[in-house]
Design an enzyme around this catalytic site. Sequence first.
Site, PDB file in Angstrom:
ATOM      1  N   GLN A 180       4.589   6.492  -1.591  1.00  0.00           N
ATOM      2  CA  GLN A 180       4.787   6.969  -0.213  1.00  0.00           C
ATOM      3  C   GLN A 180       6.114   6.505   0.380  1.00  0.00           C
ATOM      4  O   GLN A 180       6.588   7.075   1.362  1.00  0.00           O
ATOM      5  CB  GLN A 180       3.635   6.529   0.692  1.00  0.00           C
ATOM      6  CG  GLN A 180       2.298   7.179   0.317  1.00  0.00           C
ATOM      7  CD  GLN A 180       1.199   6.742   1.257  1.00  0.00           C
ATOM      8  OE1 GLN A 180       0.597   5.690   1.063  1.00  0.00           O
ATOM      9  NE2 GLN A 180       0.958   7.519   2.296  1.00  0.00           N
ATOM     10  N   HIS A 201      -3.224   8.280  -4.758  1.00  0.00           N
ATOM     11  CA  HIS A 201      -1.773   8.470  -4.565  1.00  0.00           C
ATOM     12  C   HIS A 201      -1.020   8.166  -5.858  1.00  0.00           C
ATOM     13  O   HIS A 201      -0.068   8.874  -6.213  1.00  0.00           O
ATOM     14  CB  HIS A 201      -1.230   7.536  -3.471  1.00  0.00           C
ATOM     15  CG  HIS A 201      -1.325   8.075  -2.080  1.00  0.00           C
ATOM     16  ND1 HIS A 201      -0.726   9.248  -1.690  1.00  0.00           N
ATOM     17  CD2 HIS A 201      -1.926   7.579  -0.961  1.00  0.00           C
ATOM     18  CE1 HIS A 201      -0.958   9.457  -0.390  1.00  0.00           C
ATOM     19  NE2 HIS A 201      -1.692   8.453   0.072  1.00  0.00           N
ATOM     20  N   CYS A 232      -3.795  10.172   6.424  1.00  0.00           N
ATOM     21  CA  CYS A 232      -2.780   9.712   5.469  1.00  0.00           C
ATOM     22  C   CYS A 232      -1.429   9.694   6.170  1.00  0.00           C
ATOM     23  O   CYS A 232      -1.079  10.651   6.861  1.00  0.00           O
ATOM     24  CB  CYS A 232      -2.739  10.646   4.256  1.00  0.00           C
ATOM     25  SG  CYS A 232      -1.555  10.129   2.999  1.00  0.00           S
ATOM     26  N   LEU A 233      -0.689   8.606   5.970  1.00  0.00           N
ATOM     27  CA  LEU A 233       0.623   8.492   6.611  1.00  0.00           C
ATOM     28  C   LEU A 233       1.594   9.556   6.095  1.00  0.00           C
ATOM     29  O   LEU A 233       2.574   9.859   6.757  1.00  0.00           O
ATOM     30  CB  LEU A 233       1.192   7.082   6.385  1.00  0.00           C
ATOM     31  CG  LEU A 233       0.388   5.948   7.057  1.00  0.00           C
ATOM     32  CD1 LEU A 233       0.882   4.588   6.579  1.00  0.00           C
ATOM     33  CD2 LEU A 233       0.453   6.054   8.577  1.00  0.00           C
ATOM     34  N   HIS A 237      -8.419   5.978  -2.029  1.00  0.00           N
ATOM     35  CA  HIS A 237      -7.369   6.834  -1.456  1.00  0.00           C
ATOM     36  C   HIS A 237      -6.000   6.431  -2.032  1.00  0.00           C
ATOM     37  O   HIS A 237      -5.193   7.286  -2.405  1.00  0.00           O
ATOM     38  CB  HIS A 237      -7.420   6.691   0.077  1.00  0.00           C
ATOM     39  CG  HIS A 237      -6.334   7.383   0.838  1.00  0.00           C
ATOM     40  ND1 HIS A 237      -6.576   8.414   1.728  1.00  0.00           N
ATOM     41  CD2 HIS A 237      -4.987   7.178   0.892  1.00  0.00           C
ATOM     42  CE1 HIS A 237      -5.442   8.815   2.254  1.00  0.00           C
ATOM     43  NE2 HIS A 237      -4.462   8.085   1.780  1.00  0.00           N
ATOM     44  N   GLU A 238      -5.748   5.117  -2.128  1.00  0.00           N
ATOM     45  CA  GLU A 238      -4.446   4.626  -2.626  1.00  0.00           C
ATOM     46  C   GLU A 238      -4.282   4.869  -4.123  1.00  0.00           C
ATOM     47  O   GLU A 238      -3.202   5.266  -4.579  1.00  0.00           O
ATOM     48  CB  GLU A 238      -4.261   3.143  -2.314  1.00  0.00           C
ATOM     49  CG  GLU A 238      -4.355   2.749  -0.841  1.00  0.00           C
ATOM     50  CD  GLU A 238      -3.557   3.625   0.095  1.00  0.00           C
ATOM     51  OE1 GLU A 238      -2.560   4.239  -0.333  1.00  0.00           O
ATOM     52  OE2 GLU A 238      -3.928   3.719   1.270  1.00  0.00           O
ATOM     53  N   GLY A 274      -3.467   1.072   4.541  1.00  0.00           N
ATOM     54  CA  GLY A 274      -3.105   1.051   3.128  1.00  0.00           C
ATOM     55  C   GLY A 274      -1.793   1.776   2.926  1.00  0.00           C
ATOM     56  O   GLY A 274      -1.360   2.542   3.808  1.00  0.00           O
TER      57      GLY A 274
HETATM   58  O1  GNR Z   1      -3.875   4.319   7.427  1.00  0.00           O
HETATM   59  C1  GNR Z   1      -4.649   4.942   6.709  1.00  0.00           C
HETATM   60  N1  GNR Z   1      -5.931   5.127   7.120  1.00  0.00           N
HETATM   61  C2  GNR Z   1      -6.912   5.606   6.299  1.00  0.00           C
HETATM   62  C3  GNR Z   1      -8.097   6.023   6.879  1.00  0.00           C
HETATM   63  C4  GNR Z   1      -9.114   6.496   6.097  1.00  0.00           C
HETATM   64  C5  GNR Z   1      -8.967   6.566   4.738  1.00  0.00           C
HETATM   65  C6  GNR Z   1      -7.796   6.169   4.131  1.00  0.00           C
HETATM   66  C7  GNR Z   1      -6.776   5.696   4.915  1.00  0.00           C
HETATM   67  S1  GNR Z   1      -5.300   5.170   4.155  1.00  0.00           S
HETATM   68  C8  GNR Z   1      -4.184   5.543   5.445  1.00  0.00           C
HETATM   69  C9  GNR Z   1      -2.778   5.108   5.087  1.00  0.00           C
HETATM   70  C10 GNR Z   1      -2.311   5.915   3.895  1.00  0.00           C
HETATM   71  O2  GNR Z   1      -1.904   7.045   3.959  1.00  0.00           O
HETATM   72  N2  GNR Z   1      -2.389   5.339   2.733  1.00  0.00           N
HETATM   73  O3  GNR Z   1      -2.037   6.001   1.629  1.00  0.00           O
HETATM   74 NI    NI Z   2      -2.354   8.125   2.084  1.00  0.00          NI
END
Ligand code: GNR
Ligand code: NI
Length: 175
Positions: free
Chosen positions: A51, A142, A96-97, A138-139, A46
């Site tokens: 980001q 953000h 999270c990236l 999660h997104e 995601g």
């Molecule tokens: O790549 C991602 N893996 C992930 C694993 C578990 C829960 C959420 C994620 S999202 C993350 C990429 C990211 O930072 N998206 O904002």
């Molecule tokens: Ni993230």
Amino acid sequence: MAILDIIKVPDPLLRRPSAPIERVDGALERLVRDMFSTMYTAPGVGLAAVQVAVPRRLLVMDIVKAEDEAKRPIAMLNPEIVEIVGDEVRVYEEGCLSIPDVFADVERPATVRVRFTDMAGKPAEMLCEGMLATVVQHEIDHLNGKLFIDYLSKLKRNIIIKKMVKAKRDDATVD
Ligand code: GNR
Ligand code: NI
């Protein structure tokens, strides 16, 4: 197509709520394509526009695991959770990236209904379960300036932030 730079903690932009998308135009279509290339290259499942330093309410996802499997790209504009379906929760070790090398268990609703605008500019809804439910929440976090480390204790969160600040400092010293 371009691979965009992903901003990292403690960049203050990650804490700023993103503004709504007003229209689907060529610039937005290019941004979405670039976000998909950036996400697949990372690799990640995601990515929120903030980001890549664009504070707009836009996210992309693809939870297909194997590289040989057909891609299932999903783009959502102005996404909103309109319903938490049932009371089941799901615990998943998130990453999270924007916070590289940090992983922690986060508990979230297991099923959510999400309303959004699609790339044709049409209203749409998606029932998200399992991994997709975890990632979409999660997104959307953000887009509201929230990070998965906010679900941890203040102590754990501060240790992670300190580590990220140090990593940035060390990185700057090498070159
Ligand atoms: O790549 C991602 N893996 C992930 C694993 C578990 C829960 C959420 C994620 S999202 C993350 C990429 C990211 O930072 N998206 O904002
Ligand atoms: Ni993230």
